[in-house]
Write an enzyme that holds these catalytic residues in place. Structure first.
Site, short mmCIF file in Angstrom:
data_model
loop_
_atom_site.label_atom_id
_atom_site.label_comp_id
_atom_site.label_asym_id
_atom_site.label_seq_id
_atom_site.Cartn_x
_atom_site.Cartn_y
_atom_site.Cartn_z
N ILE A 1 -20.43 10.35 -10.22
CA ILE A 1 -19.86 9.31 -9.36
C ILE A 1 -18.92 8.42 -10.18
O ILE A 1 -17.81 8.10 -9.75
CB ILE A 1 -20.97 8.49 -8.69
CG1 ILE A 1 -21.76 9.37 -7.72
CG2 ILE A 1 -20.38 7.28 -7.96
CD1 ILE A 1 -23.05 8.74 -7.23
N GLU B 1 -34.54 5.90 -7.02
CA GLU B 1 -35.90 5.70 -7.55
C GLU B 1 -36.25 7.00 -8.24
O GLU B 1 -36.20 8.07 -7.64
CB GLU B 1 -36.87 5.37 -6.43
CG GLU B 1 -38.22 4.86 -6.94
CD GLU B 1 -39.25 5.97 -7.03
OE1 GLU B 1 -39.66 6.28 -8.17
OE2 GLU B 1 -39.64 6.50 -5.99
N CYS C 1 -44.62 9.48 -8.28
CA CYS C 1 -43.84 8.79 -9.31
C CYS C 1 -44.60 7.59 -9.84
O CYS C 1 -44.33 7.11 -10.95
CB CYS C 1 -42.48 8.39 -8.77
SG CYS C 1 -42.52 7.69 -7.12
#
Length: 549
Positions: free
Chosen positions: A283, A299, A333
């Site tokens: 990006i 995340e 996570c």
């Protein structure tokens, strides 16, 4: 339907929001009977999973199976995979839907997701829970708190957060009216979602869409089955064509095409740190081509800790470790994977942990008495068996360590003891049912806290166990940057939407807090409007007067 056709007038109030109650599936309960019936029915058929582009089913005949991790010979369905043509079509569909959807009143957008929440709370609950159990090997409890309660909470409570954002308005001086228009982003959002939470898979495309954006959604390869049903719920709830476009396929190819498009406006991501870093770099390298600076919300990984003080209660600590490390096979996570225990309480805690681990049942999640299912796929199984082999030579395996893939990808809950606080077992993310313990001298509490803060690159979740308030305060202060979600006398997993906004910093992501207004604010681009009722007609200010003082 176009925005100008809406004629409602009034200051609308959304329905009262609440967290969805969690069903317990106890023996003899109606929900236990319902989930068993759905598991049997779903296991007995093989479905087709087309792409959904512009509201239409698209079949490519490039097929990939969705299997049960705990019974890997069983195919649940076949998904059609997108190539370049389909990804470009999904982007075009999102762009086509944007003008209408972005201007619809918030009540119209909210109504879609509130209806989806009601559908999931009622007629779709057991179907999506069963899909999550079978396709991602979650136990009934883990599915219930994820694919039912949490996803319902996201879809309901996000509406409240949206209204709170819209209500944040500036003051106005006499003779003027100042206001803020919370515009959606100019372009489409790419949502890349993980296998481990159906709720995350349902929220990452839905949150930007609620705020008026249109989305291309790429679910995880190993969670296609549940994603199919999430999309069916949204379609039944009245989601307009093209607002969310579901594409299965290669994450690398889909992201390459999406990130090359000038209309790419944002990334909503949950997954590995390494992939997020790669996407972030791409990006950044493409900034000259985009119409606007893309929003990047991610995340990622975690190496989450439980640290015990000498005053910790061993029974509560043991329960937190067992649940925090081994529920859903450690594939959260937020899972507890590094444990720090003072020597004075270690013998009692060690015996308790080893005794309890020996009672944990691992197997087919359709058998509701199992506490753990299988890890997600062959790659995960192979990686974790390598970690266990390494533990046998570089550490001490206190309990567990068995692996069997004959029928499913089963790894037993494994407890490892390490002598070196700099060990990779205390810094590397394994994403499986492996917890590593370091035993420290009681008088080294603050030194251990410093090491916890600096020996892993992540900053997602962590917890302190102590009945000594000063120790809790010390840990909270030293570990302030080490966990975006910090728990006191509780396991570091199980954040609830509306109660513990979730996310971490460092290598754990951008900390934009899923399940809060801080996440939703990322999907709007505010416009300030000032209206002056009686404009000035002379450029001269009073100080320019030639009159004598």
């Amino acid at each position: 339907m176009i925005a100008s056709q809406f004629t409602e007038h009034g200051v609308m109030q959304h329905p009262a929001m609440r967290n969805e109650p969690v069903k317990d599936y106890a023996p003899g309960s109606p929900e236990r009977a319902a989930i068993r019936a759905e598991l049997q029915a779903m296991s007995g058929r093989r479905i087709e999973m087309p792409l959904i582009i512009g509201g239409k089913e698209v079949k490519t005949d490039r097929l990939e199976p969705a299997i049960m991790p705990h019974r890997h010979s069983h195919v649940l369905g076949m998904a059609h995979l997108a190539g370049q043509e389909e990804v470009l079509s999904a982007i075009a569909a999102a762009n086509k839907a944007w003008p209408d959807w972005s201007q619809r009143p918030w009540t119209e957008r909210a109504a879609v997701f509130l209806k989806a929440a009601e559908l999931l709370s009622g007629p779709w609950r057991y179907k999506l829970n069963a899909a999550t159990m079978l396709g991602q090997s979650k136990t009934v409890h883990q599915a219930e708190i994820d694919s039912a309660a949490e996803l319902i909470d996201f879809w309901r409570l996000n509406v409240e957060y949206m209204v709170r954002i819209y209500s944040e308005q500036p003051s106005s001086a006499p003779g003027t009216w100042n206001r803020v228009d919370y515009r959606p982003l100019e372009g489409f959002v790419l949502a890349i979602t993980p296998f481990n939470f159906t709720a995350i898979a349902g929220n990452l495309p839905a949150a930007p869409a609620l705020m008026g954006n249109t989305v291309v959604w790429k679910p995880a390869r190993t969670a296609k089955f549940a994603a199919h049903y999430v999309m069916e719920i949204l379609r039944e709830a009245g989601l307009p064509d093209g607002v969310i476009n579901l594409v299965y396929g290669s994450g690398a190819e889909i992201s390459r095409i999406a990130l090359a498009d000038p209309g790419f406006a944002g990334l909503h991501y949950t997954g590995s740190t390494e992939v997020f870093n790669e996407l972030y770099g791409k990006i950044a390298n493409g900034l000259g081509r985009y119409r606007t600076y893309p929003r990047i919300v991610g995340e990622t990984g975690g190496k989450n800790f439980i640290v015990a003080h000498a005053s910790a209660e061993a029974e509560a600590l043991a329960t937190a470790i067992l649940r925090g490390a081994f529920e859903y096979q450690g594939q959260k996570c937020s899972a507890a994977s590094r444990i720090f225990v003072p020597r004075s309480i270690w013998p009692k805690l060690r015996d308790r942990l080893c005794d309890e681990i020996a009672t944990i049942r691992v197997g087919d999640v359709s058998e509701l008495s199992n506490f753990m299912g299988a890890v997600i796929d062959q790659d995960s199984f192979d990686r974790l068996t390598q970690v266990i082999a390494k533990a046998r030579t570089e550490a001490t395996v206190l309990s567990g360590g068995e692996a069997d893939k004959a029928e499913g990808y089963f790894i037993s809950p494994t407890l490892v003891a390490v002598d070196d606080i700099a060990s990779s077992f205390l810094s590397e993310e394994f994403f499986g049912p492996i917890a590593s313990v370091f035993v420290y001298e009681d008088d080294r509490f603050e030194d251990v806290l410093d090491k916890i803060d600096t020996t892993a690159k992540y900053g997602l979740t962590g917890s302190i166990f102590s009945v000594d308030r000063s120790a809790v305060t010390t840990a909270s202060n030293i570990l302030r940057g080490a966990a975006g979600n910090f728990y006191i006398n509780d396991k570091p997993t199980g954040a609830v939407v509306g109660q513990q906004p979730f996310g971490g910093a460092r290598a754990s992501g951008t900390n934009d807090k899923a399940g809060s207004l801080w996440n939703l604010i990322r999907w709007v681009s505010p416009r300030t409007i000032k209206e002056t009722y009686v404009p000035a007609t002379d450029y001269r200010y009073p100080y320019l007067s030639d009159a004598a003082i």
